[in-house]
Motif scaffolding. Structure first.
Motif, PDB file in Angstrom:
ATOM      1  N   ILE A   1       2.151   1.861  -3.520  1.00 39.66           N
ATOM      2  CA  ILE A   1       1.097   2.328  -4.420  1.00 39.66           C
ATOM      3  C   ILE A   1       0.816   3.811  -4.182  1.00 39.66           C
ATOM      4  O   ILE A   1       0.670   4.589  -5.132  1.00 39.66           O
ATOM      5  CB  ILE A   1      -0.177   1.477  -4.245  1.00 39.66           C
ATOM      6  N   LEU A   2       0.758   4.231  -2.920  1.00 37.42           N
ATOM      7  CA  LEU A   2       0.501   5.641  -2.605  1.00 37.42           C
ATOM      8  C   LEU A   2       1.639   6.543  -3.078  1.00 37.42           C
ATOM      9  O   LEU A   2       1.404   7.634  -3.600  1.00 37.42           O
ATOM     10  CB  LEU A   2       0.262   5.812  -1.107  1.00 37.42           C
ATOM     11  N   GLN A   3       2.884   6.092  -2.911  1.00 36.44           N
ATOM     12  CA  GLN A   3       4.029   6.873  -3.357  1.00 36.44           C
ATOM     13  C   GLN A   3       4.032   6.998  -4.872  1.00 36.44           C
ATOM     14  O   GLN A   3       4.319   8.061  -5.422  1.00 36.44           O
ATOM     15  CB  GLN A   3       5.329   6.231  -2.857  1.00 36.44           C
ATOM     16  N   THR A   4       3.703   5.930  -5.569  1.00 39.69           N
ATOM     17  CA  THR A   4       3.653   5.969  -7.030  1.00 39.69           C
ATOM     18  C   THR A   4       2.566   6.918  -7.508  1.00 39.69           C
ATOM     19  O   THR A   4       2.767   7.688  -8.460  1.00 39.69           O
ATOM     20  CB  THR A   4       3.407   4.548  -7.582  1.00 39.69           C
ATOM     21  N   ALA A   5       1.420   6.893  -6.855  1.00 45.21           N
ATOM     22  CA  ALA A   5       0.333   7.806  -7.230  1.00 45.21           C
ATOM     23  C   ALA A   5       0.725   9.257  -6.969  1.00 45.21           C
ATOM     24  O   ALA A   5       0.430  10.143  -7.783  1.00 45.21           O
ATOM     25  CB  ALA A   5      -0.932   7.453  -6.454  1.00 45.21           C
ATOM     26  N   LEU A   6       1.411   9.517  -5.862  1.00 46.02           N
ATOM     27  CA  LEU A   6       1.857  10.871  -5.545  1.00 46.02           C
ATOM     28  C   LEU A   6       2.840  11.392  -6.592  1.00 46.02           C
ATOM     29  O   LEU A   6       2.708  12.519  -7.079  1.00 46.02           O
ATOM     30  CB  LEU A   6       2.499  10.911  -4.154  1.00 46.02           C
ATOM     31  N   VAL A   7       3.810  10.570  -6.962  1.00 47.56           N
ATOM     32  CA  VAL A   7       4.816  10.992  -7.933  1.00 47.56           C
ATOM     33  C   VAL A   7       4.186  11.212  -9.306  1.00 47.56           C
ATOM     34  O   VAL A   7       4.485  12.191  -9.990  1.00 47.56           O
ATOM     35  CB  VAL A   7       5.971   9.970  -8.001  1.00 47.56           C
ATOM     36  N   SER A   8       3.293  10.316  -9.730  1.00 45.89           N
ATOM     37  CA  SER A   8       2.686  10.512 -11.051  1.00 45.89           C
ATOM     38  C   SER A   8       1.777  11.732 -11.081  1.00 45.89           C
ATOM     39  O   SER A   8       1.724  12.435 -12.094  1.00 45.89           O
ATOM     40  CB  SER A   8       1.935   9.275 -11.529  1.00 45.89           C
ATOM     41  N   ASN A   9       1.086  12.021  -9.990  1.00 45.43           N
ATOM     42  CA  ASN A   9       0.285  13.251  -9.936  1.00 45.43           C
ATOM     43  C   ASN A   9       1.172  14.495  -9.969  1.00 45.43           C
ATOM     44  O   ASN A   9       0.838  15.483 -10.626  1.00 45.43           O
ATOM     45  CB  ASN A   9      -0.593  13.271  -8.697  1.00 45.43           C
ATOM     46  N   LEU A  10       2.307  14.453  -9.259  1.00 46.88           N
ATOM     47  CA  LEU A  10       3.246  15.573  -9.282  1.00 46.88           C
ATOM     48  C   LEU A  10       3.781  15.784 -10.697  1.00 46.88           C
ATOM     49  O   LEU A  10       3.841  16.914 -11.178  1.00 46.88           O
ATOM     50  CB  LEU A  10       4.404  15.331  -8.316  1.00 46.88           C
TER      51      LEU A  10
ATOM     52  N   ILE B   1       0.825  -1.214   0.000  1.00 48.38           N
ATOM     53  CA  ILE B   1       0.000   0.000   0.000  1.00 48.38           C
ATOM     54  C   ILE B   1       0.863   1.270   0.000  1.00 48.38           C
ATOM     55  O   ILE B   1       0.587   2.183  -0.780  1.00 48.38           O
ATOM     56  CB  ILE B   1      -0.983   0.005   1.190  1.00 48.38           C
ATOM     57  N   PRO B   2       1.914   1.395   0.832  1.00 54.99           N
ATOM     58  CA  PRO B   2       2.736   2.606   0.756  1.00 54.99           C
ATOM     59  C   PRO B   2       3.409   2.791  -0.602  1.00 54.99           C
ATOM     60  O   PRO B   2       3.559   3.924  -1.080  1.00 54.99           O
ATOM     61  CB  PRO B   2       3.784   2.417   1.849  1.00 54.99           C
TER      62      PRO B   2
END
Length: 102
Positions: free
Chosen positions: A40-49, A37-38
């Motif tokens: 996945i959350l980090q990947t989503a944060l980076v792709s949104n950035l 889960i962490p």
């Protein structure tokens, strides 16, 4: 090896029941949480950035806050943009061994 060592750490939280007098149990809590889960959350944060900083940089190149998010440059191959400054640059992985050394 350090991660494996800390994965074994647990703290037992004592739990007492109010309705049943004298009844007591424990609830184990892991001190080092490892899961997917962490990641996945980090990947989503980076792709949104990446997405929003590219979008804003193409529209407002001269804005200082946009430049802090990320500065982008068109790559020579494939028509992709590559981060060359800002937070997006520092969160991007190195593209070659030379980038790691320098």
């Amino acid at each position: 090896f350090i991660v494996i060592y800390f994965q074994g750490f647990r703290v037992d939280l004592p739990v007492k029941y109010q309705k049943i007098r004298g009844q007591q149990g424990s609830y184990p809590i892991k001190l080092f949480y490892t899961s997917n889960i962490p990641i996945i959350l980090q990947t989503a944060l980076v792709s949104n950035l990446y997405f929003f900083s590219q979008l804003l940089y193409r529209r407002f190149k001269s804005n200082m806050l946009v430049n802090l998010l990320g500065q982008w440059q068109e790559a020579d191959y494939g028509g992709q943009s590559v981060p060359v400054g800002g937070l997006a640059y520092y969160m991007s992985p190195p593209t070659s061994f030379y980038d790691i050394v320098v």
